[in-house]
Write a protein that holds these residues in place. Structure first.
Motif, PDB file in Angstrom:
ATOM      1  N   PHE A 314      -9.437  -4.500  19.203  1.00 18.14           N
ATOM      2  CA  PHE A 314      -8.310  -4.492  20.140  1.00 18.14           C
ATOM      3  C   PHE A 314      -8.086  -5.908  20.655  1.00 18.14           C
ATOM      4  CE2 PHE A 314      -9.240  -0.071  19.944  1.00 18.14           C
ATOM      5  CZ  PHE A 314      -8.018   0.558  20.178  1.00 18.14           C
ATOM      6  N   VAL A 315      -6.810  -6.284  20.690  1.00 18.56           N
ATOM      7  CA  VAL A 315      -6.515  -7.660  21.100  1.00 18.56           C
ATOM      8  C   VAL A 315      -5.430  -7.699  22.171  1.00 18.56           C
ATOM      9  CG1 VAL A 315      -7.241  -8.864  19.003  1.00 18.56           C
ATOM     10  CG2 VAL A 315      -4.951  -7.892  19.086  1.00 18.56           C
ATOM     11  N   GLY A 323      -2.768  -4.792  21.196  1.00 15.87           N
ATOM     12  CA  GLY A 323      -2.636  -4.313  19.818  1.00 15.87           C
ATOM     13  C   GLY A 323      -4.004  -4.070  19.212  1.00 15.87           C
ATOM     14  N   VAL A 324      -3.996  -3.477  18.019  1.00 16.88           N
ATOM     15  CA  VAL A 324      -5.258  -3.304  17.300  1.00 16.88           C
ATOM     16  C   VAL A 324      -5.076  -3.897  15.902  1.00 16.88           C
ATOM     17  CG1 VAL A 324      -4.663  -0.928  16.597  1.00 16.88           C
ATOM     18  CG2 VAL A 324      -7.041  -1.648  16.589  1.00 16.88           C
ATOM     19  N   VAL A 325      -6.054  -4.659  15.464  1.00 20.08           N
ATOM     20  CA  VAL A 325      -5.944  -5.363  14.180  1.00 20.08           C
ATOM     21  C   VAL A 325      -6.046  -4.354  13.038  1.00 20.08           C
ATOM     22  CG1 VAL A 325      -6.996  -7.101  12.673  1.00 20.08           C
ATOM     23  CG2 VAL A 325      -6.890  -7.484  15.147  1.00 20.08           C
ATOM     24  N   THR A 326      -5.050  -4.388  12.151  1.00 14.83           N
ATOM     25  CA  THR A 326      -5.056  -3.447  11.020  1.00 14.83           C
ATOM     26  C   THR A 326      -5.190  -4.153   9.677  1.00 14.83           C
ATOM     27  OG1 THR A 326      -2.645  -3.517  11.050  1.00 14.83           O
ATOM     28  CG2 THR A 326      -3.695  -1.665  12.177  1.00 14.83           C
ATOM     29  N   ARG A 363       4.569 -13.571  19.504  1.00 13.58           N
ATOM     30  CA  ARG A 363       3.254 -13.079  19.945  1.00 13.58           C
ATOM     31  C   ARG A 363       2.124 -13.841  19.265  1.00 13.58           C
ATOM     32  NH1 ARG A 363       6.439  -8.559  18.795  1.00 13.58           N
ATOM     33  NH2 ARG A 363       6.675  -7.083  20.511  1.00 13.58           N
ATOM     34  N   HIS A 364       1.040 -14.033  20.018  1.00  6.44           N
ATOM     35  CA  HIS A 364      -0.218 -14.459  19.398  1.00  6.44           C
ATOM     36  C   HIS A 364      -1.366 -13.829  20.180  1.00  6.44           C
ATOM     37  CE1 HIS A 364       0.485 -17.588  22.511  1.00  6.44           C
ATOM     38  NE2 HIS A 364      -0.804 -17.434  22.710  1.00  6.44           N
ATOM     39  N   ILE A 365      -2.563 -13.920  19.618  1.00 11.49           N
ATOM     40  CA  ILE A 365      -3.698 -13.294  20.280  1.00 11.49           C
ATOM     41  C   ILE A 365      -4.215 -14.197  21.403  1.00 11.49           C
ATOM     42  CG2 ILE A 365      -6.118 -12.548  19.985  1.00 11.49           C
ATOM     43  CD1 ILE A 365      -5.372 -11.666  17.162  1.00 11.49           C
ATOM     44  N   ASN A 370     -12.991  -5.697  24.575  1.00  8.39           N
ATOM     45  CA  ASN A 370     -14.040  -4.713  24.291  1.00  8.39           C
ATOM     46  C   ASN A 370     -13.570  -3.322  24.669  1.00  8.39           C
ATOM     47  OD1 ASN A 370     -15.695  -6.625  23.404  1.00  8.39           O
ATOM     48  ND2 ASN A 370     -17.206  -6.458  25.042  1.00  8.39           N
ATOM     49  N   ASN A 371     -12.937  -3.237  25.801  1.00  7.63           N
ATOM     50  CA  ASN A 371     -12.390  -1.967  26.267  1.00  7.63           C
ATOM     51  C   ASN A 371     -10.932  -2.175  26.581  1.00  7.63           C
ATOM     52  OD1 ASN A 371     -14.668  -0.231  26.242  1.00  7.63           O
ATOM     53  ND2 ASN A 371     -15.456  -1.383  27.983  1.00  7.63           N
TER      54      ASN A 371
END
Ligand SMILES: [Fe+2]
Ligand SMILES: [Fe+2]
Length: 372
Positions: A314-315, A323-326, A363-365, A370-371
């Motif tokens: 999760f980022v 978001g979540v990395v796919t 967007r960027h990370i 962690n949660n």
């Protein structure tokens, strides 16, 4: 800046009076003017605080990387499994039988059961690389050695196949990873799982497990030399630290160098009695911070498969969304593909929105979470 200067008064429903920065001050976690919500406060409280694994006092303060919303979202995303449940069970049975046989010095040892399950593992490997290496909530076994051996074998097979090794090399690497810690069987579990600092005698016992493992598995008729090399070599470091000191790092084959990274990564991402599991991204950061210990080519290969932000991480995005990395982009591992899961107010998106951060300049990370 003293501690008082770092404080900021926040009121739900009102805009932030200034930017909130990450611990090192390098990143803006929440920008000045953003309306404060309960969700935002909850998420800010969960930012990753980078830890030095060598400071045991710090370790206990950290919570395991799992919560209900995270688990629900992961379930909804329906990631492919790295291995089917049936194959996992066969691997467990194979390793279980092997550990029993090898512990009895009078018994003949056979690895045919493990080899059959590895054939199944290699045949059933996902046909694309976008698979989470580990999903924390799937962990079930109480014995660390058992779980660690299974996971190392599965991750090893996946990484070797992603690096285009031959079927034969993948199988022999996976087997080697599954039995690399056989020497640990000779150490009482009370020492392996001891939360306190080990005595000198106990440390020596632990440090003896690679040689002990070598001695144990050389009893197996027709054992692949790769398994022997990895058993004895997986704690030998490029910087001259590690053990045993009777084997030279440079004499080890490339897959043994890769093995020690996978071993460390698996151990870091496993919960232990003396510390919680590190999230996948945190484990990557720790490995990169200790890069002097590893062969540079092995690090590069490992990271090229697993990524900087491993799949399922999760980022926090600069847009305020989560978001979540796919999928990882090989051209830039800092800009993976993500599925958006929370909007800037912390509300779950009802429809599926995928964003490729390479082409999305908005967007960027900002940070891994962690949660959520
Ligand atoms: Fe080990
Ligand atoms: Fe290990």
């Amino acid at each position: 800046m003293n501690d008082a200067d770092k404080r900021i008064q926040v009121v739900v429903g009102e805009p932030l009076s200034r930017d909130i920065l990450s611990m090192d001050g390098a990143m803006v976690l929440a920008a000045k003017g953003t309306i404060v919500t309960q969700d935002m406060l909850r998420r800010l409280a969960n930012w990753i605080v980078e830890e030095d694994p060598r400071q045991p006092s710090e370790r206990r303060e950290r919570k395991p990387a799992s919560n209900k919303m995270r688990d629900e979202i992961i379930k909804k995303l329906q990631f492919d499994d790295i291995v089917s449940q049936k194959t996992r069970e066969n691997i467990e049975n194979g390793i279980g039988d092997f550990f029993k046989e090898i512990s009895d010095t009078k018994k003949n040892v056979s690895i045919s059961h493990i080899e059959d399950s590895i054939a199944e593992l290699v045949d059933g490997a996902p046909d694309h690389p976008d698979v989470p290496l580990k999903l924390m909530q799937l962990r079930t076994h109480s014995s660390y050695l058992f779980q660690h051996s299974i996971e190392c074998g599965i991750i090893g097979s996946f990484i070797a196949s992603s690096l285009n090794y031959t079927q034969r090399e993948i199988s022999s690497f996976s087997l080697a990873m599954m039995i690399h810690d056989t020497g640990v069987l000779s150490i009482p579990e009370s020492i392996v799982n001891k939360p306190e600092k080990l005595t000198q005698e106990e440390s020596l016992l632990i440090q003896g497990h690679p040689v002990e493992g070598w001695n144990k598995i050389k009893r197996i008729p027709g054992i692949d030399p790769m398994a022997l090399m990895i058993a004895i070599g997986h704690h030998i470091s490029a910087d001259g630290t590690g053990y045993p000191d009777t084997v030279d790092f440079n004499d080890l084959p490339p897959l043994a160098h890769l093995a020690s990274i996978i071993d460390h990564f698996e151990a870091l991402t496993s919960e232990r009695p003396f510390r919680p599991a590190f999230a996948l991204h945190d484990a990557i950061k720790i490995i990169l911070s200790q890069r002097d210990k590893y062969h540079p080519a092995a690090i590069e290969n490992f990271i090229s498969v697993v990524g900087i932000f491993p799949i399922s991480t999760f980022v926090q995005l600069s847009s305020g969304e989560v978001g979540v990395v796919t999928r990882n982009n090989q051209e830039n591992l800092f800009l993976p593909e993500v599925k958006l899961v929370l909007d800037p107010t912390g509300k779950q998106y009802s429809k599926e929105i995928s964003v490729n951060l390479i082409t999305d300049t908005y967007r960027h990370i900002v940070a891994a979470l962690n949660n959520i």
